[in-house]
Design an enzyme around this catalytic site. Structure first.
Site, PDB file in Angstrom:
ATOM      1  N   SER A 125       0.818  -1.215   0.000  1.00  0.00           N
ATOM      2  CA  SER A 125       0.000   0.000   0.000  1.00  0.00           C
ATOM      3  C   SER A 125       0.851   1.262   0.000  1.00  0.00           C
ATOM      4  CB  SER A 125      -0.875  -0.028   1.265  1.00  0.00           C
ATOM      5  OG  SER A 125      -1.382   1.247   1.547  1.00  0.00           O
ATOM      6  N   GLU A 127       0.267   3.586   1.790  1.00  0.00           N
ATOM      7  CA  GLU A 127       0.370   4.010   3.187  1.00  0.00           C
ATOM      8  C   GLU A 127       1.735   3.671   3.771  1.00  0.00           C
ATOM      9  OE1 GLU A 127      -1.892   5.653   5.562  1.00  0.00           O
ATOM     10  OE2 GLU A 127      -2.391   6.333   3.564  1.00  0.00           O
ATOM     11  N   TYR A 149      -1.568   0.438  10.682  1.00  0.00           N
ATOM     12  CA  TYR A 149      -1.850  -0.219   9.399  1.00  0.00           C
ATOM     13  C   TYR A 149      -0.627  -0.122   8.473  1.00  0.00           C
ATOM     14  CZ  TYR A 149      -3.629  -0.815   4.652  1.00  0.00           C
ATOM     15  OH  TYR A 149      -3.792  -1.224   3.356  1.00  0.00           O
TER      16      TYR A 149
HETATM   17  O1  F7E Z   1      -8.676   8.391   4.080  1.00  0.00           O
HETATM   18  C1  F7E Z   1      -8.949  11.879   5.294  1.00  0.00           C
HETATM   19  C2  F7E Z   1      -8.114  10.909   6.095  1.00  0.00           C
HETATM   20  O2  F7E Z   1      -9.754   6.350   4.979  1.00  0.00           O
HETATM   21  C3  F7E Z   1      -8.133   9.246   3.116  1.00  0.00           C
HETATM   22  C4  F7E Z   1      -7.134   2.329   2.504  1.00  0.00           C
HETATM   23  O3  F7E Z   1      -7.697   1.616   1.427  1.00  0.00           O
HETATM   24  O4  F7E Z   1      -5.920   3.730   0.986  1.00  0.00           O
HETATM   25  C5  F7E Z   1      -6.826   3.772   2.069  1.00  0.00           C
HETATM   26  O5  F7E Z   1      -6.272   4.461   3.179  1.00  0.00           O
HETATM   27  C6  F7E Z   1      -7.818  10.587   3.731  1.00  0.00           C
HETATM   28  C7  F7E Z   1      -7.059  10.530   5.057  1.00  0.00           C
HETATM   29  O6  F7E Z   1      -8.087   6.157   3.077  1.00  0.00           O
HETATM   30  C8  F7E Z   1     -12.312  11.744   6.656  1.00  0.00           C
HETATM   31  O7  F7E Z   1      -7.598  11.558   7.270  1.00  0.00           O
HETATM   32  C9  F7E Z   1     -10.890  13.267   6.092  1.00  0.00           C
HETATM   33  O8  F7E Z   1      -6.037  11.483   5.054  1.00  0.00           O
HETATM   34  O9  F7E Z   1     -10.299   7.071   2.626  1.00  0.00           O
HETATM   35  P1  F7E Z   1      -9.311   6.964   3.703  1.00  0.00           P
HETATM   36  P2  F7E Z   1      -6.538   6.012   3.466  1.00  0.00           P
HETATM   37  O10 F7E Z   1      -6.312   6.244   4.910  1.00  0.00           O
HETATM   38  O11 F7E Z   1      -5.750   6.829   2.497  1.00  0.00           O
HETATM   39  C10 F7E Z   1      -4.675   3.067   1.233  1.00  0.00           C
HETATM   40  C11 F7E Z   1      -3.902   3.036  -0.070  1.00  0.00           C
HETATM   41  C12 F7E Z   1      -4.822   1.762   1.894  1.00  0.00           C
HETATM   42  O12 F7E Z   1      -4.003   0.869   1.707  1.00  0.00           O
HETATM   43  C13 F7E Z   1      -5.871   1.629   2.943  1.00  0.00           C
HETATM   44  O13 F7E Z   1      -6.203   0.267   3.174  1.00  0.00           O
HETATM   45  O14 F7E Z   1      -9.042  11.260   4.010  1.00  0.00           O
HETATM   46  N1  F7E Z   1     -10.314  12.089   5.831  1.00  0.00           N
HETATM   47  N2  F7E Z   1     -12.117  13.084   6.597  1.00  0.00           N
HETATM   48  C14 F7E Z   1     -11.154  11.109   6.158  1.00  0.00           C
HETATM   49  N3  F7E Z   1     -11.044   9.758   6.062  1.00  0.00           N
HETATM   50  C15 F7E Z   1     -12.110   9.018   6.467  1.00  0.00           C
HETATM   51  N4  F7E Z   1     -12.026   7.674   6.336  1.00  0.00           N
HETATM   52  N5  F7E Z   1     -13.256   9.599   6.973  1.00  0.00           N
HETATM   53  C16 F7E Z   1     -13.403  10.953   7.094  1.00  0.00           C
HETATM   54  O15 F7E Z   1     -14.427  11.433   7.546  1.00  0.00           O
END
Ligand code: F7E
Length: 325
Positions: A125, A127, A149
């Site tokens: 990932s 990440e 993660y």
């Molecule tokens: O967050 C911000 C949050 O949870 C993206 C997984 O598939 O991609 C994914 O990980 C961004 C972050 O994805 C909210 O803080 C703001 O900066 O959609 P996300 P992620 O963390 O990038 C990678 C490649 C993986 O491998 C993972 O398994 O958005 N954000 N406000 C928020 N995020 C969430 N979830 N909810 C909010 O309300």
């Protein structure tokens, strides 16, 4: 080419279900590993449920993985299972390490013992890059994970490289940047936004609560990324490949685009910023360079940001309109 057999972990998820569809189309015999739950979540498999075989197993349990690999004799193994939500990994760091990190090692052990010639794909990932010191990120960018993660994914990544080097196994990492679709879980930000915007447009909700809207991601379209996953294992040699669009956009931009698709221009009054969605350490900005995948695997991302937002919002508008009030 004779029919090949694939074993997919995480088959009920977004990527697992799209990959299972692709492999069925290609004539594979597909086995999906499913963790026992009292109500199994097989919604995404509805199209191909009778074309794949489900076997019980759990990345936490070595015996079940040994048995799954032994009884299916796979040519290709795709490890897409994980505790994949970054936000939750801060509250459940040990579980995340067990499933997302050690789970990959357990699967490698099962393959090493029972199907050592099988090709293995590990869902690594972006990440893992985390707190980046350069842009864009490619296969040579150092890792600096910012969540339990990300740390677990780095462990799994290196376990794969080690099994490749130590035992000459065909093990490849796909370092995929965010990839989304109407099958994305509602806890991830793009889907939370597309669903929330559709609800507001249809009068079913008044507001959408978000955390850090300045975070930037490289968002692609998941069905294209499973094509990359498959191609990674068809390559002549194992290796590590970045999959990305090469564009980075903020959560704020995605929100604006999603509201525009739903016909709402003045959207700021609907969005509430709530710090409970902030993470103890954040990944601020990711943008990938997948030229190695383009060069060696002939893969590039086609669907970009605006089209992705359109696909997702239209799908949620349709789904929620059909549900009635
Ligand atoms: O967050 C911000 C949050 O949870 C993206 C997984 O598939 O991609 C994914 O990980 C961004 C972050 O994805 C909210 O803080 C703001 O900066 O959609 P996300 P992620 O963390 O990038 C990678 C490649 C993986 O491998 C993972 O398994 O958005 N954000 N406000 C928020 N995020 C969430 N979830 N909810 C909010 O309300």
């Amino acid at each position: 080419m004779p029919n090949r057999t694939a074993l997919i972990t995480g088959v009920t998820g977004q990527d697992g279900s799209y990959l299972a569809e692709l492999l069925v189309q290609k004539g594979y015999r597909v086995y999906g590993l499913i963790r026992r739950l009292s109500s199994p979540n097989v919604t995404h498999l509805s199209i191909i449920r009778d074309k794949i075989e489900i076997i019980d197993g759990d990345l936490m349990d070595q015996t079940s993985l040994n048995e799954a690999v032994r009884c299916t004799s796979p040519d290709e193994v795709y490890n897409l299972a994980a505790q994949s939500f970054v936000g939750i990994s801060f509250g459940q760091p040990v579980l995340t390490g067990e499933v997302t990190g050690l789970g990959a090692l357990r699967l490698l052990e099962a393959v090493k013992s029972h199907a050592p010639q099988a090709r293995v794909y590990q869902a690594s990932s972006s990440e893992m890059f985390g707190h980046v010191d350069r842009e864009p990120q490619d296969e040579s960018t150092p890792f600096h994970p910012r969540s339990p993660y990300g740390v677990a994914k780095v462990y799994a990544y290196w376990a794969c490289v080690n099994y490749r080097e130590a035992y000459s196994m065909f093990v490849s990492n796909g370092i995929l940047f965010n990839h989304e679709s109407p099958r994305r879980g509602l806890e991830f930000v793009t889907r939370k936004i597309s669903d929330g915007v559709a609800r507001i447009a249809l009068g079913k909700a008044q507001t959408l609560s978000l955390g850090n809207v300045d975070a930037k991601r490289d968002w692609g379209y998941a069905p294209e990324y499973v094509e990359l996953i498959w191609r990674t294992l068809q390559h002549s040699t194992p290796g590590d490949f970045v999959g990305a669009t090469g564009e980075s956009h903020s959560v704020r931009e995605f929100t604006g685009e999603a509201f525009r698709v739903a016909g709402i221009e003045d959207w700021s009054k609907y969005v509430v910023i709530d710090s409970k969605f902030n993470r103890p350490s954040e990944v601020y900005n990711l943008r990938g360079d997948s030229s190695k995948a383009a060069r060696e695997l002939g893969w590039t991302a086609k669907t970009k940001f605006k089209e992705l937002a359109q696909i997702m919002v239209e799908a949620d508008l349709k789904r929620l309109s059909q549900q009635g009030s």
